[in-house]
Scaffold this motif. Sequence first.
Motif, PDB file in Angstrom:
ATOM      1  N   UNK A 130      51.340  76.931  -7.026  1.00  0.00           N
ATOM      2  CA  UNK A 130      50.377  78.015  -7.602  1.00  0.00           C
ATOM      3  C   UNK A 130      50.812  79.501  -7.130  1.00  0.00           C
ATOM      4  N   UNK A 131      50.124  80.430  -7.890  1.00  0.00           N
ATOM      5  CA  UNK A 131      50.211  81.707  -7.498  1.00  0.00           C
ATOM      6  C   UNK A 131      49.090  82.176  -6.147  1.00  0.00           C
ATOM      7  N   UNK A 132      49.410  82.603  -5.367  1.00  0.00           N
ATOM      8  CA  UNK A 132      48.848  83.169  -4.243  1.00  0.00           C
ATOM      9  C   UNK A 132      48.696  84.577  -4.172  1.00  0.00           C
ATOM     10  N   UNK A 133      47.665  85.288  -3.791  1.00  0.00           N
ATOM     11  CA  UNK A 133      47.620  86.867  -3.649  1.00  0.00           C
ATOM     12  C   UNK A 133      47.840  87.162  -2.350  1.00  0.00           C
ATOM     13  N   UNK A 134      48.555  88.175  -2.095  1.00  0.00           N
ATOM     14  CA  UNK A 134      48.939  88.668  -0.763  1.00  0.00           C
ATOM     15  C   UNK A 134      47.782  89.279   0.122  1.00  0.00           C
ATOM     16  N   UNK A 135      47.417  89.397   1.329  1.00  0.00           N
ATOM     17  CA  UNK A 135      46.765  90.105   1.844  1.00  0.00           C
ATOM     18  C   UNK A 135      46.462  91.581   1.516  1.00  0.00           C
ATOM     19  N   UNK A 136      47.682  92.303   1.380  1.00  0.00           N
ATOM     20  CA  UNK A 136      48.008  93.679   0.888  1.00  0.00           C
ATOM     21  C   UNK A 136      47.122  94.060  -0.272  1.00  0.00           C
ATOM     22  N   UNK A 137      47.612  92.986  -1.385  1.00  0.00           N
ATOM     23  CA  UNK A 137      46.923  93.140  -2.653  1.00  0.00           C
ATOM     24  C   UNK A 137      45.380  93.240  -2.403  1.00  0.00           C
ATOM     25  N   UNK A 138      44.751  92.073  -1.780  1.00  0.00           N
ATOM     26  CA  UNK A 138      43.515  92.039  -1.341  1.00  0.00           C
ATOM     27  C   UNK A 138      42.736  93.110  -0.776  1.00  0.00           C
TER      28      UNK A 138
END
Length: 76
Positions: free
Chosen positions: A50-58
Amino acid sequence: MSELLAGRPLTQPHPDRLGPDHPVYEQILQAHATALASGDPMYRDPASGYWVLTAAYLADRGSCCDNGCRHCPYVA
């Protein structure tokens, strides 16, 4: 309005959402670090695909979405 970030580096996931006992913990951290270094908003989880969002994006979003994100930078 932006929320305050948790007091941990963006490279460190929330311990309740990804603990060091996870079978591919180091691979996940490496995939996340690579995405952060590249400026990519997400990476493919080595265990699930699965694709996981990075902390920087969040963090750039400005607030927590309350979806239990692995790398949520807002949850202390």
